[in-house]
Scaffold this motif. Structure first.
Motif: not given
Length: 170
Positions: A17-24, A72-75
């Motif tokens: 599944k996916t979860i939306r966290i901090d815009g991702e 893998e990327s982002g702040p």
């Protein structure tokens, strides 16, 4: 209970599944009965959810078992604060507390940070082969340089074999 690579791939395909966290959107596996006590696995650096392919299906017989991959990327990538924030958000958004966390290597670092910040949200934790602080930036940069030549997923798949052995051939 032994899980073949094909069985693991099928399980991942049906349980991811996916979860939306901090815009991702972050992918995670959600295994086991929803009403059971919660368990979440956090793996080491350069490893993926595949690291837990032999443990997660067994624990999922008795626990709601969550396994996820790191960004893998982002702040929030490549720093202990970001990994801890992601763990916190996953536990909160999936309503896993009180949760038991099983952590390996780098996962133990931010599991410990999570425990210090939210002791009331834990049932317990198991930490193996870990360390007390984030590796020096130089070591992270060495890993990042390697990822320019080989994709992180390739490094992760080889790391699992180097760390765990190739159990599929045993």
């Amino acid at each position: 209970m032994t899980v073949t690579q094909d069985e693991w791939n099928n399980l991942k395909a049906s349980a991811t599944k996916t979860i939306r966290i901090d815009g991702e959107d972050l992918p995670y596996l959600d295994l086991g009965p929803r009403e059971a006590p919660s368990l979440i696995f956090t793996n080491g650096a350069l490893l993926t959810a595949d690291f837990w392919k032999y443990q997660a299906p067994v624990f999922a017989q008795y626990f709601r078992t969550i396994v996820y991959d790191y960004r893998e990327s982002g702040p929030r990538a490549d720093n202990a604060e970001g990994f801890t924030a992601d763990l916190t958000d996953i536990i909160e958004q999936l309503d896993l507390a009180p949760v038991t966390i099983i952590a390996s290597s780098m996962g133990g670092l931010f599991t410990t940070r999570y425990a210090a910040e939210h002791p009331e949200r834990l049932n317990g934790m198991v930490i193996c082969s870990s360390f007390a602080r984030f590796p020096q930036r130089l070591m992270i940069n060495v890993g990042l340089v390697g990822s320019y030549f080989l994709p992180t997923r390739v490094l992760a798949s080889r790391s699992r074999v180097l760390v765990c052995g190739d159990r599929d051939k045993e």
